[in-house]
Design a protein around this motif. Structure first.
Motif, PDB file in Angstrom:
ATOM      1  N   ALA A 138      46.871  63.612  35.079  1.00  0.00           N
ATOM      2  CA  ALA A 138      47.341  63.776  33.709  1.00  0.00           C
ATOM      3  C   ALA A 138      48.548  65.068  33.709  1.00  0.00           C
ATOM      4  CB  ALA A 138      46.204  64.633  33.162  1.00  0.00           C
ATOM      5  N   ILE A 139      49.451  64.753  32.497  1.00  0.00           N
ATOM      6  CA  ILE A 139      50.475  65.640  32.700  1.00  0.00           C
ATOM      7  C   ILE A 139      49.914  67.233  32.111  1.00  0.00           C
ATOM      8  CG2 ILE A 139      52.576  66.267  31.063  1.00  0.00           C
ATOM      9  CD1 ILE A 139      53.070  63.174  31.014  1.00  0.00           C
ATOM     10  N   ARG A 140      48.766  67.068  31.013  1.00  0.00           N
ATOM     11  CA  ARG A 140      48.358  68.321  30.763  1.00  0.00           C
ATOM     12  C   ARG A 140      46.938  68.050  31.005  1.00  0.00           C
ATOM     13  NH1 ARG A 140      52.291  69.045  26.093  1.00  0.00           N
ATOM     14  NH2 ARG A 140      53.758  70.504  27.017  1.00  0.00           N
ATOM     15  N   PRO A 141      46.079  68.269  31.796  1.00  0.00           N
ATOM     16  CA  PRO A 141      44.888  67.938  32.066  1.00  0.00           C
ATOM     17  C   PRO A 141      44.024  68.796  31.078  1.00  0.00           C
ATOM     18  CG  PRO A 141      45.816  68.786  34.179  1.00  0.00           C
ATOM     19  CD  PRO A 141      46.662  68.872  33.146  1.00  0.00           C
ATOM     20  N   GLN A 142      42.841  68.261  30.531  1.00  0.00           N
ATOM     21  CA  GLN A 142      42.213  68.995  29.579  1.00  0.00           C
ATOM     22  C   GLN A 142      40.996  69.566  30.203  1.00  0.00           C
ATOM     23  OE1 GLN A 142      43.155  69.001  26.192  1.00  0.00           O
ATOM     24  NE2 GLN A 142      44.707  68.251  27.065  1.00  0.00           N
ATOM     25  N   ALA A 143      40.464  70.693  29.570  1.00  0.00           N
ATOM     26  CA  ALA A 143      39.413  71.284  29.874  1.00  0.00           C
ATOM     27  C   ALA A 143      37.885  70.517  30.119  1.00  0.00           C
ATOM     28  CB  ALA A 143      38.910  72.643  29.087  1.00  0.00           C
ATOM     29  N   SER A 144      37.902  69.682  29.241  1.00  0.00           N
ATOM     30  CA  SER A 144      36.637  68.743  29.270  1.00  0.00           C
ATOM     31  C   SER A 144      36.630  67.794  30.617  1.00  0.00           C
ATOM     32  CB  SER A 144      36.588  67.642  28.165  1.00  0.00           C
ATOM     33  OG  SER A 144      37.822  66.910  28.177  1.00  0.00           O
ATOM     34  N   GLY A 145      37.956  67.683  31.225  1.00  0.00           N
ATOM     35  CA  GLY A 145      37.816  66.777  32.612  1.00  0.00           C
ATOM     36  C   GLY A 145      37.218  67.685  33.329  1.00  0.00           C
ATOM     37  N   PHE A 146      37.679  69.061  33.684  1.00  0.00           N
ATOM     38  CA  PHE A 146      37.216  69.980  34.652  1.00  0.00           C
ATOM     39  C   PHE A 146      35.838  70.386  34.370  1.00  0.00           C
ATOM     40  CE2 PHE A 146      41.921  70.999  34.495  1.00  0.00           C
ATOM     41  CZ  PHE A 146      42.300  70.715  35.830  1.00  0.00           C
ATOM     42  N   ASP A 147      35.242  70.256  33.238  1.00  0.00           N
ATOM     43  CA  ASP A 147      34.035  70.503  32.899  1.00  0.00           C
ATOM     44  C   ASP A 147      33.171  69.294  33.395  1.00  0.00           C
ATOM     45  OD1 ASP A 147      34.212  73.058  31.691  1.00  0.00           O
ATOM     46  OD2 ASP A 147      34.378  72.265  29.820  1.00  0.00           O
ATOM     47  N   SER A 148      33.698  68.101  33.191  1.00  0.00           N
ATOM     48  CA  SER A 148      32.762  66.958  33.781  1.00  0.00           C
ATOM     49  C   SER A 148      32.816  66.995  35.201  1.00  0.00           C
ATOM     50  CB  SER A 148      33.765  65.696  33.220  1.00  0.00           C
ATOM     51  OG  SER A 148      33.137  64.650  33.933  1.00  0.00           O
ATOM     52  N   VAL A 149      33.946  67.444  35.982  1.00  0.00           N
ATOM     53  CA  VAL A 149      33.598  67.483  37.255  1.00  0.00           C
ATOM     54  C   VAL A 149      32.868  68.486  37.815  1.00  0.00           C
ATOM     55  CG1 VAL A 149      35.322  68.165  39.414  1.00  0.00           C
ATOM     56  CG2 VAL A 149      35.876  66.609  37.881  1.00  0.00           C
ATOM     57  N   ARG A 150      32.746  69.677  37.170  1.00  0.00           N
ATOM     58  CA  ARG A 150      31.700  70.719  37.434  1.00  0.00           C
ATOM     59  C   ARG A 150      30.363  70.109  37.465  1.00  0.00           C
ATOM     60  NH1 ARG A 150      29.438  75.290  34.620  1.00  0.00           N
ATOM     61  NH2 ARG A 150      28.983  76.855  35.953  1.00  0.00           N
ATOM     62  N   LYS A 151      30.056  69.434  36.174  1.00  0.00           N
ATOM     63  CA  LYS A 151      28.732  68.961  36.100  1.00  0.00           C
ATOM     64  C   LYS A 151      28.470  67.965  37.214  1.00  0.00           C
ATOM     65  CE  LYS A 151      28.775  69.628  31.105  1.00  0.00           C
ATOM     66  NZ  LYS A 151      29.169  68.887  29.541  1.00  0.00           N
ATOM     67  N   GLN A 152      29.248  67.268  37.498  1.00  0.00           N
ATOM     68  CA  GLN A 152      29.063  65.848  38.544  1.00  0.00           C
ATOM     69  C   GLN A 152      29.049  66.779  39.803  1.00  0.00           C
ATOM     70  OE1 GLN A 152      31.495  62.441  38.149  1.00  0.00           O
ATOM     71  NE2 GLN A 152      32.324  63.826  36.459  1.00  0.00           N
ATOM     72  N   VAL A 153      29.555  67.700  40.171  1.00  0.00           N
ATOM     73  CA  VAL A 153      29.359  68.475  41.343  1.00  0.00           C
ATOM     74  C   VAL A 153      27.969  69.236  41.287  1.00  0.00           C
ATOM     75  CG1 VAL A 153      30.054  70.516  42.504  1.00  0.00           C
ATOM     76  CG2 VAL A 153      31.915  68.835  41.823  1.00  0.00           C
ATOM     77  N   LEU A 154      27.709  70.038  40.121  1.00  0.00           N
ATOM     78  CA  LEU A 154      26.262  70.460  40.105  1.00  0.00           C
ATOM     79  C   LEU A 154      25.298  69.543  40.472  1.00  0.00           C
ATOM     80  CD1 LEU A 154      26.767  72.951  37.230  1.00  0.00           C
ATOM     81  CD2 LEU A 154      26.400  73.572  39.560  1.00  0.00           C
ATOM     82  N   ILE A 155      25.181  68.404  40.018  1.00  0.00           N
ATOM     83  CA  ILE A 155      24.276  67.210  40.357  1.00  0.00           C
ATOM     84  C   ILE A 155      24.383  66.770  41.690  1.00  0.00           C
ATOM     85  CG2 ILE A 155      23.856  64.844  39.763  1.00  0.00           C
ATOM     86  CD1 ILE A 155      24.876  65.125  37.046  1.00  0.00           C
ATOM     87  N   ILE A 156      25.599  66.915  42.242  1.00  0.00           N
ATOM     88  CA  ILE A 156      25.411  66.781  43.666  1.00  0.00           C
ATOM     89  C   ILE A 156      24.972  67.715  44.534  1.00  0.00           C
ATOM     90  CG2 ILE A 156      27.145  66.448  45.897  1.00  0.00           C
ATOM     91  CD1 ILE A 156      28.915  64.830  43.769  1.00  0.00           C
ATOM     92  N   VAL A 157      25.080  69.058  44.191  1.00  0.00           N
ATOM     93  CA  VAL A 157      24.453  70.428  44.798  1.00  0.00           C
ATOM     94  C   VAL A 157      22.992  70.258  44.451  1.00  0.00           C
ATOM     95  CG1 VAL A 157      24.263  72.745  44.643  1.00  0.00           C
ATOM     96  CG2 VAL A 157      26.748  71.562  44.590  1.00  0.00           C
ATOM     97  N   ALA A 158      22.563  69.926  43.343  1.00  0.00           N
ATOM     98  CA  ALA A 158      20.953  69.890  43.041  1.00  0.00           C
ATOM     99  C   ALA A 158      20.480  68.760  43.965  1.00  0.00           C
ATOM    100  CB  ALA A 158      20.554  69.724  41.761  1.00  0.00           C
ATOM    101  N   LEU A 159      21.153  67.621  44.133  1.00  0.00           N
ATOM    102  CA  LEU A 159      20.501  66.756  45.257  1.00  0.00           C
ATOM    103  C   LEU A 159      20.420  67.194  46.456  1.00  0.00           C
ATOM    104  CD1 LEU A 159      22.062  63.353  43.412  1.00  0.00           C
ATOM    105  CD2 LEU A 159      19.809  64.146  43.517  1.00  0.00           C
ATOM    106  N   GLY A 160      21.667  67.682  46.898  1.00  0.00           N
ATOM    107  CA  GLY A 160      21.715  68.381  48.132  1.00  0.00           C
ATOM    108  C   GLY A 160      20.538  69.182  48.572  1.00  0.00           C
ATOM    109  N   ILE A 161      20.481  70.113  47.728  1.00  0.00           N
ATOM    110  CA  ILE A 161      19.163  71.114  47.766  1.00  0.00           C
ATOM    111  C   ILE A 161      17.922  70.406  48.027  1.00  0.00           C
ATOM    112  CG2 ILE A 161      17.885  73.060  46.569  1.00  0.00           C
ATOM    113  CD1 ILE A 161      20.631  73.772  45.350  1.00  0.00           C
TER     114      ILE A 161
END
Length: 151
Positions: free
Chosen positions: A115-138
């Motif tokens: 993206a030329i100008r990445p949107q905050a919603s994209g970063f929030d989406s990555v964060r949520k997906q990473v949190l799911i992966i972390v929860a599964l890792g725990i």
């Protein structure tokens, strides 16, 4: 090299890979991401993208290493047929985590990166997906602990 030292090293490599995967994800989602709000949007996007690029590149090595060393340890302990249910649960959770990572890496992250100008919603989406992966890792770590009771 004695047999037990070799398998101790395989276990150590497995654990270091898991620590990088789950611990790195927890750090990125819980500590780094909120701290980036102190920067202006352009700086925040730049730091976030550079951090994700480095972290995800590391995970492209850590995830296969974690899976392969885990399978090696299962085979060393007698194979999948003899593995306790906790080991199978751990393996299932690890595979789900790996699929979710590939999905996030190939999807949301690539859109942000291009993206030329990445949107905050994209970063929030990555964060949520990473949190799911972390929860599964725990859950996978808890499964590992349940599979090896102290006597």
């Amino acid at each position: 090299m004695p047999h037990s030292i070799l398998w101790s090293l395989v276990l150590a490599l497995h654990l270091v890979s898991i620590i990088m995967w789950v611990g790195g994800g927890a750090y990125a989602a819980v500590i780094l991401r909120p701290s980036l709000n102190l920067l202006d949007q352009t700086q925040r996007n730049s730091v976030h993208l550079q951090t994700m690029a480095r972290f995800f590149k590391g995970l492209t090595h850590a995830i296969p290493t974690a899976l392969i060393t885990g399978w090696m340890l299962v085979l060393h302990e007698g194979g999948f047929a003899n593995a306790p249910w906790t080991t199978n649960a751990m393996q299932l959770l690890g595979l789900i985590m790996a699929v979710l990572f590939v999905r996030m890496y190939m999807g949301t992250y690539q859109k942000l990166r291009r993206a030329i100008r990445p949107q905050a919603s994209g970063f929030d989406s990555v964060r949520k997906q990473v949190l799911i992966i972390v929860a599964l890792g725990i859950l996978a770590v808890l499964s590992a602990c349940l599979g090896h009771p102290f006597v």
